[in-house]
Motif scaffolding. Structure first.
Motif: not given
Length: 543
Positions: A267-270, A290-294
């Motif tokens: 995750i590079a940026e939000t 980890q949850v967000l990428i999954s």
């Protein structure tokens, strides 16, 4: 329920459920639910009268008891299996419930339309903006209502930021918005969602005379060798101002939609809307990465998935839309479409169904207890008074409380468009009374010659306040019978013959009066009809 079966309500009441469009194994499924003692659900197809097949999900909830088992059957249309209806090979699909709810609840003006720019669904935000109701907007083309959208065919991804403002002539004057365009292509049918946002005013640029003066100064200066700048700082120069080369990243922080950028599985940026929506700031990002990428990876494989996860801002339900960045193949923007309120509404609906199931079970138990107490009361009384009558040479009886008086046959005025067993009306001492042919109601044919027939007048309080007369061939007598003379048929037999019968009365030798030799062989059995339940059933059919 009847709409899903594509049948009229009166055509499915009191019929075997397998003959109402369900497959032949529906009765086995009901038995399975009763055996398991819990809810079961399955996918099946319902056959309509035009031989078409309608995919549905079915839930069977058993409401069991020793005397009269019942089942609550719930039907949900299986929207994923239904083929989209087409018009000129390019008709618009009706949006599913979740998408429709998402559009309706969004405060920003939103519209769902097809590739012909024909409106499928518009929310109240757009309706108020244009001054036309949502229902009237359906089927209209966007240009006809003053909304111009360009570049549909040139969309590079699923999400596109419109380069030009969308200006709409509203009752409040001309208003301009920035637009977010989301496409959904499935089975050669393309739909678009247009979300309108207030225009973000750019910083004031230098006026034109100042620009000309600056150009003159630059011409007088000697040319210098260009200096290589980092890739992310390169810009495209214009006469008015400058913008970064990657316009997708420029708008990432300006769109009021939660989003994050993943680069090389990290995750590079939000953006700020994501941090406010989820409560996950830069310090807490590693905890949830980890949850967000999954979820992002799964959404790219199946864009229809809905995810639920607990974040610092609370439990969130959402779908993810992925937008590749053409200038940076390793970067992908993921937009989060919040569906928390929709899932909460579904949870409330499920709770209401469970409450209704509980109430139905309680009502059924109360009914069983009431019938049991009535049965015990009759047994205690020891003797029951009945009125015995004849129909087609068979002996029948009904409770004496269902008889007000017996009159000779009177002239009957037919009524149009009524069931066959409703013969018409009579004038009984100024009282308009509906006349029912009980023989026809029990499945016999209509008699043309009614000579000698009698009309049993039912008390209004026993017929829901209506004045009803019942035609019989002859009224024999008023008789008192003992409880031991009655043999009950049981609920299973009653359900199969679909006629409300309290039991069979065995008349003793002393009870038979003036019998012929032919009658002696069969006249000792009398069918005791539950006339009150029969009238209740009729009232339910004609409400």
């Amino acid at each position: 329920f009847s709409e899903n079966l594509a049948r009229e309500r009166q055509n499915i009441l009191f019929r075997d459920i397998a003959s109402a469009g369900f497959p032949g194994d529906i009765n086995e499924n009901i038995d399975e639910a009763f055996s398991a003692g819990s809810k079961i659900e399955f996918q099946t197809n319902i056959s309509h009268l035009d031989n078409s097949s309608y995919p549905v999900w079915v839930q069977i909830i058993p409401l069991t008891s020793d005397d009269n088992p019942l089942a609550l059957i719930v039907i949900f249309p299986d929207e994923e299996e239904q083929e989209p209806e087409r018009e000129d090979k390019k008709a618009s699909n009706i949006p599913d419930t979740i998408l429709k709810t998402l559009i309706d609840l969004n405060p920003s003006p939103m519209v769902l339309f097809d590739e012909d720019q024909k409106v499928i669904l518009a929310n109240e935000g757009l309706s108020e903006l244009i001054g036309v109701s949502s229902d009237q907007l359906q089927g209209q083309k966007l240009p006809d209502i003053g909304v111009m959208v360009y570049g549909l065919a040139k969309m590079a991804g699923d999400v596109e930021l419109l380069p030009d403002n969308v200006c709409i002539e509203s009752p409040f004057g001309m208003q301009c918005f920035s637009g977010i365009l989301i496409s959904n292509k499935e089975d050669a049918i393309t739909q678009y969602i247009l979300v309108l946002q207030p225009v973000i005013e750019p910083e004031p640029a230098l006026d034109r005379p100042a620009i000309q003066e600056l150009k003159g100064e630059l011409k007088e200066k000697p040319e210098e060798e260009p200096i290589d700048e980092p890739e992310e700082e390169k810009s495209i120069q214009t006469e008015e101002d400058s913008v970064p080369a990657d316009k997708n990243l420029l708008h990432f922080s300006e769109i009021a939609l939660p989003g994050m950028i993943i680069e090389d599985s990290t995750i590079a940026e939000t953006n700020p809307p994501f941090q406010e929506w989820s409560g996950v700031n830069e310090d807490k990002l590693s905890e949830f990465s980890q949850v967000l990428i999954s979820h992002a990876v799964q959404s790219r494989e199946n864009s229809g998935l809905t995810f639920s996860s607990l974040y610092p801002a609370g439990l969130k339900s959402y779908r993810i839309i992925s937008q590749p960045v053409p200038a940076s193949p390793d970067k992908i923007i993921h937009w989060f479409v919040d569906q928390t309120e929709e899932h909460e509404s579904i949870a409330v609906l499920k709770s209401q169904i469970e409450t209704l199931t509980s109430e139905l079970t309680s009502a059924k138990n109360n009914l069983v207890e009431e019938r049991s107490s009535m049965k015990n009361s009759e047994e205690v009384s020891g003797q029951i008074d009945i009125v015995e009558f004849e129909l087609y040479d068979e002996r029948y009886a009904m409770d004496i409380g269902m008889v007000r008086e017996v009159v000779e046959m009177l002239p009957i005025t037919p009524l149009p468009r009524t069931p066959p067993y409703i013969i018409g009306i009579i004038n009984l001492r100024g009282e308009v009374t509906h006349v029912i042919d009980l023989a026809v109601l029990l499945g016999e044919r209509i008699k043309k010659d009614r000579t000698g027939q009698k009309i049993i007048i039912v008390p209004p309080d026993a017929a829901h306040g209506d004045h009803i007369g019942i035609i019989v061939d002859n009224v024999r007598s008023v008789t008192g019978i003992g409880v031991r003379q009655v043999t009950a048929l049981g609920n299973e037999v009653n359900e199969r013959i679909q006629t409300k019968i309290k039991g069979i009365i065995k008349v003793s030798q002393d009870d038979l009066v003036e019998r012929s030799e032919v009658e002696e062989k069969r006249a000792d059995l009398v069918i005791w009809l539950d006339m009150k339940e029969i009238l209740n059933q009729m009232a339910g059919l004609h409400k």
